[in-house]
Design a protein around this motif. Structure first.
Motif, PDB file in Angstrom:
ATOM      1  N   ASN A  30      19.027   6.406  -3.149  1.00 24.34           N
ATOM      2  CA  ASN A  30      17.704   6.537  -3.752  1.00 24.34           C
ATOM      3  C   ASN A  30      16.480   6.577  -3.035  1.00 24.34           C
ATOM      4  OD1 ASN A  30      18.912   7.055  -6.346  1.00 24.34           O
ATOM      5  ND2 ASN A  30      19.045   5.092  -6.864  1.00 24.34           N
ATOM      6  N   GLU A 141       7.829   8.130  -6.368  1.00 24.02           N
ATOM      7  CA  GLU A 141       8.670   7.793  -7.264  1.00 24.02           C
ATOM      8  C   GLU A 141       9.340   9.095  -7.919  1.00 24.02           C
ATOM      9  OE1 GLU A 141       6.361   5.589  -9.695  1.00 24.02           O
ATOM     10  OE2 GLU A 141       6.165   3.748  -8.505  1.00 24.02           O
ATOM     11  N   ILE A 142       8.407  10.012  -8.036  1.00 22.10           N
ATOM     12  CA  ILE A 142       8.736  11.335  -8.883  1.00 22.10           C
ATOM     13  C   ILE A 142       9.930  11.858  -7.795  1.00 22.10           C
ATOM     14  CG2 ILE A 142       7.953  13.822  -9.080  1.00 22.10           C
ATOM     15  CD1 ILE A 142       5.146  12.676  -9.651  1.00 22.10           C
ATOM     16  N   HIS A 145      13.104  10.151  -8.782  1.00 18.01           N
ATOM     17  CA  HIS A 145      13.596  10.422 -10.258  1.00 18.01           C
ATOM     18  C   HIS A 145      14.132  11.666 -10.391  1.00 18.01           C
ATOM     19  CE1 HIS A 145      13.383   9.752 -14.541  1.00 18.01           C
ATOM     20  NE2 HIS A 145      12.926  10.759 -14.786  1.00 18.01           N
ATOM     21  N   TYR A 146      13.687  12.864  -9.887  1.00 14.85           N
ATOM     22  CA  TYR A 146      14.001  14.053 -10.151  1.00 14.85           C
ATOM     23  C   TYR A 146      15.143  14.527  -9.464  1.00 14.85           C
ATOM     24  CZ  TYR A 146      10.598  14.182 -13.793  1.00 14.85           C
ATOM     25  OH  TYR A 146       9.872  14.169 -14.821  1.00 14.85           O
ATOM     26  N   TYR A 148      18.128  13.824  -9.712  1.00 17.47           N
ATOM     27  CA  TYR A 148      19.093  14.132 -10.621  1.00 17.47           C
ATOM     28  C   TYR A 148      18.558  15.021 -11.515  1.00 17.47           C
ATOM     29  CZ  TYR A 148      21.182   9.854  -8.487  1.00 17.47           C
ATOM     30  OH  TYR A 148      21.696   8.974  -7.622  1.00 17.47           O
ATOM     31  N   TYR A 149      18.127  15.930 -11.212  1.00 16.01           N
ATOM     32  CA  TYR A 149      17.586  17.098 -12.275  1.00 16.01           C
ATOM     33  C   TYR A 149      18.767  17.745 -12.788  1.00 16.01           C
ATOM     34  CZ  TYR A 149      17.983  20.936  -8.921  1.00 16.01           C
ATOM     35  OH  TYR A 149      18.491  21.806  -7.964  1.00 16.01           O
ATOM     36  N   VAL A 172      18.693  10.204 -17.522  1.00 17.14           N
ATOM     37  CA  VAL A 172      19.543   9.249 -17.210  1.00 17.14           C
ATOM     38  C   VAL A 172      19.888   8.494 -18.572  1.00 17.14           C
ATOM     39  CG1 VAL A 172      19.829   7.099 -15.995  1.00 17.14           C
ATOM     40  CG2 VAL A 172      18.597   8.593 -14.989  1.00 17.14           C
ATOM     41  N   ASN A 177      13.699  13.152 -19.220  1.00 24.58           N
ATOM     42  CA  ASN A 177      12.113  13.408 -18.778  1.00 24.58           C
ATOM     43  C   ASN A 177      11.789  14.619 -18.025  1.00 24.58           C
ATOM     44  OD1 ASN A 177      12.790  10.138 -18.125  1.00 24.58           O
ATOM     45  ND2 ASN A 177      10.772  10.659 -18.873  1.00 24.58           N
TER      46      ASN A 177
END
Length: 210
Positions: A30, A141-142, A145-146, A148-149, A172, A177
């Motif tokens: 991550n 952070e973006i 997070h993405y 796992y798009y 998730v 989002n």
């Protein structure tokens, strides 16, 4: 030397990354810095994607979501001092992946190169300073997070010939989002229309400090 190092980092980030978005990731995977994992195999390659493509590293990279031909084009784009010729056939979706990659490695110079200008951008040094001061934490952070798009597509009902919005969606559990990113055509390539986001981050910083 900086150009050589950046090219090496890009090549390394392409080694054996996993295309499967549903596979659980460890904390290490991550980390945005996993895009720039160093590997001794580079010393024995000729600088091509194929020559290091047989590694067992399963770390995620946004660049690995591009076709092999476009991965090669992007490496050449960096190696030849950001020659836009290599990005002429990149779609808006491709450029969003390049943008997310640049966020994941925290490279404001690359972000600057692919950001829509139209006379609105400051000089590169000012942009770099603003980016590290106001935007880098949000953007890292973006990038995490993405990764796992679930979908990445143009918003067709608002698309114009030289101006589009790309929506990237990630989920998730029961949470979903979406992030809308604008792009405009400039220098014959699609560029990210995102400088206003840095200004928004500036405002948030000012509000917190007051």
């Amino acid at each position: 030397m900086r150009k050589l190092i950046l090219t090496m980092i890009i090549l390394i980030s392409l080694v054996g990354c996993d295309y499967t978005k549903s596979e659980p990731a460890t904390t290490e995977k991550n980390s945005p810095t996993s895009e720039a994992h160093f590997d001794e195999r580079l010393s024995n390659t000729n600088g091509s994607i194929e020559s290091i493509n047989d590694g067992n590293d399963k770390r995620f990279s946004y660049l690995r979501q591009l076709s092999l031909a476009k991965q090669e084009s992007f490496v050449k784009f960096i190696a030849e001092e950001k020659n836009f010729h290599y990005l002429y056939d990149f779609t808006p979706e491709d450029m969003v992946l390049v943008y997310l990659y640049s966020l994941s490695v925290g490279d404001p110079d690359l972000i600057y190169a692919i950001t829509y200008n139209a006379g609105l951008l400051p000089d590169q040094e000012t942009f770099r300073n603003e980016y590290f001061k106001y935007a880098s934490n949000y953007d890292s952070e973006i990038a995490v997070h993405y990764r796992y798009y679930e979908s990445l597509k143009i918003e067709e009902n608002t698309a114009e010939e030289n101006k589009v919005t790309v929506i990237i969606t990630a989920g998730v559990g029961i949470m979903t989002n979406s992030l809308a990113l604008g792009l405009q055509k400039e220098d014959k390539i699609w560029k990210m229309d995102i400088y206003h986001l840095i200004n928004q981050y500036k405002e948030k910083t000012s509000e917190v400090s007051e």
